[in-house]
Design an enzyme around this catalytic site. Structure first.
Site, short mmCIF file in Angstrom:
data_model
loop_
_atom_site.label_atom_id
_atom_site.label_comp_id
_atom_site.label_asym_id
_atom_site.label_seq_id
_atom_site.Cartn_x
_atom_site.Cartn_y
_atom_site.Cartn_z
N GLY A 70 -99.92 8.01 11.60
CA GLY A 70 -98.48 7.76 11.55
C GLY A 70 -97.79 8.72 10.60
O GLY A 70 -96.69 9.21 10.88
N ALA A 199 -101.93 3.95 15.61
CA ALA A 199 -102.80 3.03 16.35
C ALA A 199 -103.40 1.91 15.48
O ALA A 199 -103.54 0.78 15.93
CB ALA A 199 -103.93 3.82 17.02
N CYS A 324 -100.32 0.56 -7.22
CA CYS A 324 -101.00 0.40 -8.50
C CYS A 324 -101.43 1.78 -8.95
O CYS A 324 -102.30 2.39 -8.33
CB CYS A 324 -102.21 -0.51 -8.31
C1 LIG Z 1 -98.71 2.58 7.87
C2 LIG Z 1 -97.37 3.21 7.95
C3 LIG Z 1 -97.23 4.60 8.07
C4 LIG Z 1 -98.39 5.55 7.99
O1 LIG Z 1 -99.27 5.46 9.05
P1 LIG Z 1 -100.75 6.06 8.85
O2 LIG Z 1 -101.34 6.05 10.22
O3 LIG Z 1 -101.46 5.10 7.93
O4 LIG Z 1 -100.60 7.40 8.28
C5 LIG Z 1 -95.95 5.12 8.22
N1 LIG Z 1 -94.88 4.32 8.24
C6 LIG Z 1 -94.97 2.99 8.13
C7 LIG Z 1 -93.73 2.16 8.20
C8 LIG Z 1 -96.22 2.39 7.98
O5 LIG Z 1 -96.30 1.06 7.86
#
Ligand SMILES: *Cc1c(COP(=O)(O)O)cnc(C)c1O
Length: 374
Positions: A70, A199, A324
């Site tokens: 993400g 995913a 943290c």
């Molecule tokens: C988890 C998350 C991400 C990052 O996704 P990853 O696959 O862990 O890099 C980005 N934006 C939001 C809102 C998330 O909750």
């Protein structure tokens, strides 16, 4: 057995998803760019996954790009659109409660001459459409506002902001990582320019992100290399991961209503019970415009870090929503942004429900909280 209440951090890989992935980690390990039959089969598996994802969100297959997470999707969307459109302006609008993948991307762009406005949400955790409207200048090229917040679960007025952006000829990206699989998302209805997902937040594998970019929206790749993903994202495809992502989103879409109703029931039951049994509680974020599985509560006078430690002793996984660092619990920037005082913010507990949680687990959680706090 652990009681897992941290589904906003990650979710458990679905058994059915794993089953679809396994052949591409074992028998068929071919590179999808290879021209022999097993290579073609791997490529075909990616095509099918791409179709499933496009179907789930109302996109065309040529609007779907696979990435490594993400965070990468967010980087590619914001940097990619900013770079490709810098001759039209240098101003970007986002919110102060975005995930670090957006916030730090914007910070990096500021170092390259872009100007960024970080909108403060209302006290209920919602970014007002009016505040976006007021921030638009003739130099604005991109607006990026998250679909739903990862800490307090608030759902933003995405359709309205997308419309505002469109009327002003500005591209609009949304980080949809938290919302995907929990609320209905259709890019044709929302009319966004770009949308990120991950995913592992919808019972798929870790290490696969998806970026939707509407056809005709110019964006520049940020990783140079081979021809993969139509020249937009180089690197040999994570075939098994991509297959798993397609399957996971297919399952999530099929069961969306039943799962979200279930999570909401558990969440409301939890909130009702802690309010009855624990004094001095503050619930953070709007209660209506909110992800079904998210709760974020401050237990006034309680140390959040200590609370998590005690919960862990009882095999309960939850989160404070705060980072943290160096052993010190920093109050959550999201809570501070919605006006929660620092000392109160340090008493927060984020409990996020998933499709497999049970009422018995919630009872155990509530009992444990009552024991620890009282
Ligand atoms: C988890 C998350 C991400 C990052 O996704 P990853 O696959 O862990 O890099 C980005 N934006 C939001 C809102 C998330 O909750």
């Amino acid at each position: 057995m652990i009681k897992y209440f941290d589904n906003a951090a990650t979710t458990k890989l679905d058994e059915e998803v794993l089953k679809e992935m396994l052949p591409y980690l074992t028998e068929n390990y071919a590179n999808p760019s290879s021209i022999y039959s097993v290579g073609k089969q791997a490529k075909e598996a990616i095509t099918i996954a791409r179709m499933k994802i496009a179907d789930a969100i109302g996109a065309n297959v040529n609007e779907i790009y696979f990435t490594s997470c993400g965070s990468e999707s967010d980087n590619l969307a914001v940097k990619g659109i900013a770079y490709a459109n810098s001759r039209y302006g240098n101003h970007i609008i986002t919110s102060s409660i975005e995930h670090p993948a957006i916030l730090n991307t914007c910070k990096a762009l500021e170092g390259m001459g872009f100007r960024v406005t970080y909108l403060k949400p209302e006290p209920n955790g919602i970014v007002s459409v009016d505040s976006v409207r007021k921030a638009i200048t003739k130099n604005t090229i991109l607006i990026s506002i998250m679909f739903a917040n990862n800490e307090i679960g608030t759902i933003q007025p995405i359709k309205e902001i997308a419309e505002l952006a469109r009327r002003n000829n500005i591209y609009f990206h949304t980080d949809c990582v938290q919302a995907m699989g929990n609320v209905k998302v259709n890019v044709k209805e929302l009319k966004v320019s770009a949308l990120s997902m991950s995913a592992h937040k919808f019972y798929g594998p870790k290490g696969v992100g998806v970026l939707y970019v509407r056809e005709g929206v110019p964006f520049k790749r940020i990783q140079d290399g081979g021809h993969q993903e139509r020249e937009k994202r180089s690197g040999t495809e994570n075939v098994a991961g991509i297959v798993g992502t397609g399957k996971a989103l297919e399952i999530a879409t099929k069961n969306l209503e039943i799962n979200s109703r279930k999570m909401k029931t558990l969440r409301d039951y939890y909130l009702e019970n802690i309010q009855l049994r624990i004094p001095n509680i503050r619930i953070n974020g709007d209660l209506e415009k909110r992800l079904p599985g998210n709760s974020n509560v401050c237990f006034l006078g309680v140390d959040g870090a200590k609370l998590l430690e005690e919960l862990d002793k009882r095999n309960i996984c939850a989160s404070s929503g705060s980072a943290c660092s160096a052993g010190l619990l920093q109050p959550s920037p999201v809570l501070l942004a919605i006006g929660v005082p620092r000392n109160v913010a340090k008493s927060s507990l984020r409990v996020t429900f998933g499709k497999s949680n049970t009422l018995e687990e919630v009872d155990y959680l509530v009992r444990s909280l009552v024991e620890i706090i009282n």
